[in-house]
Scaffold this active site. Structure first.
Site, mmCIF file in Angstrom:
data_model
loop_
_atom_site.group_PDB
_atom_site.id
_atom_site.type_symbol
_atom_site.label_atom_id
_atom_site.label_comp_id
_atom_site.label_asym_id
_atom_site.label_seq_id
_atom_site.Cartn_x
_atom_site.Cartn_y
_atom_site.Cartn_z
ATOM 1 N N ASP A 1 18.225 -6.606 -6.113
ATOM 2 C CA ASP A 1 18.797 -5.262 -5.954
ATOM 3 C C ASP A 1 17.816 -4.378 -5.174
ATOM 4 O O ASP A 1 16.616 -4.641 -5.170
ATOM 5 C CB ASP A 1 19.045 -4.618 -7.319
HETATM 6 N N1 URA Z 1 18.992 -9.237 -12.055
HETATM 7 C C1 URA Z 1 19.278 -7.962 -11.725
HETATM 8 O O1 URA Z 1 19.896 -7.240 -12.493
HETATM 9 N N2 URA Z 1 18.839 -7.492 -10.526
HETATM 10 C C2 URA Z 1 18.126 -8.238 -9.663
HETATM 11 O O2 URA Z 1 17.750 -7.744 -8.593
HETATM 12 C C3 URA Z 1 17.839 -9.570 -10.012
HETATM 13 C C4 URA Z 1 18.280 -10.041 -11.218
#
Ligand code: URA
Length: 240
Positions: free
Chosen positions: A106
């Protein structure tokens, strides 16, 4: 062993179109072993080749395998919309080689991100059939409790997922941080699992993929480096 013309070599390494690369050579911008080469058609062995363009040295690489310490506020998407893309942290010519992130983090997640231009490597690493554990350190809004850890280990039901998803390991690090190990890579998985267990993730960092640890790579946020054979072997799936 494989020989190619210098213009083709430069094109394969992302330095531009064949015509542009031929011009770079003809203009004397490229040297090998300290010698300026202006013959664009010269056939050169690519194995172990090092060359200099605009005084910067590069090594010929058939494919790129890269570890990036992703900072927050960078997007993994090919067409980033709200933040700069992670590709902007790499040398410009890597984009021309179609380097892509292997899976996604993310925009606000930090930590270890693999990047490559090798389609089979990307495909193999991203395959859900591959059981490569990924380790995350999550900071939580509410305190970490034994009940939270028990829920994450038992499995929580996420919207759109047919079966509950469980962490394979989950350890409390301190009152508001836990280490969580997952084998799947579902959309926002850590954040959604924490929310489903009644807490909220306020910061997330991926610290390890398979046996490859971010700490061992010695990269500050925003820095990257090529992975060597030994490091790539650490990404092999673990049998379950
Ligand atoms: N899980 C998440 O919620 N975000 C990420 O970026 C990776 C794993």
């Amino acid at each position: 062993m494989s020989k190619q013309t210098l213009e083709r070599i430069l094109q394969s390494q992302g330095f531009g179109t064949r015509k542009w690369c031929a011009e770079l050579v003809a203009e004397g911008e490229v040297s090998i072993n300290g010698e300026v080469i202006t013959d664009t058609r010269l056939s050169i062995e690519t194995d172990g080749l090092a060359f200099t363009i605009y005084d910067e040295e590069w090594r010929y690489r058939e494919h790129l395998y890269i570890a990036l310490h992703k900072p927050a506020d960078y997007e993994c998407s090919r067409k980033p919309s709200h933040h700069p893309g992670v590709l902007s942290l790499l040398p410009e010519q890597f984009a021309l080689r179609d380097v892509q992130p292997v899976g996604r983090l993310d925009h606000d997640t930090t930590g270890l991100l693999l990047m490559s231009d090798d389609g089979s490597f990307i495909h193999a690493q991203s395959s859900p059939k591959r059981h490569v554990p990924k380790v995350y350190v999550a900071t939580t809004h509410a305190p970490v409790t034994p009940h939270l850890i028990a829920q994450l280990l038992k499995g929580v039901k996420l919207h759109d997922e047919p079966a509950p998803l469980a962490a394979i390991v989950c350890n409390m690090l301190d009152s508001h941080r836990l280490e969580i190990v997952l084998e799947q890579g579902k959309y926002h998985q850590v954040k959604r699992m924490l929310a489903a267990a009644g807490n909220h993730c306020t910061a997330l960092c991926r610290t390890q993929i398979g046996g490859l640890k971010l700490d061992d790579l010695d990269l500050a946020e925003g820095e990257w480096r090529y992975l060597n054979e030994i490091e790539l072997a650490l990404l092999a799936p673990t049998p379950v």
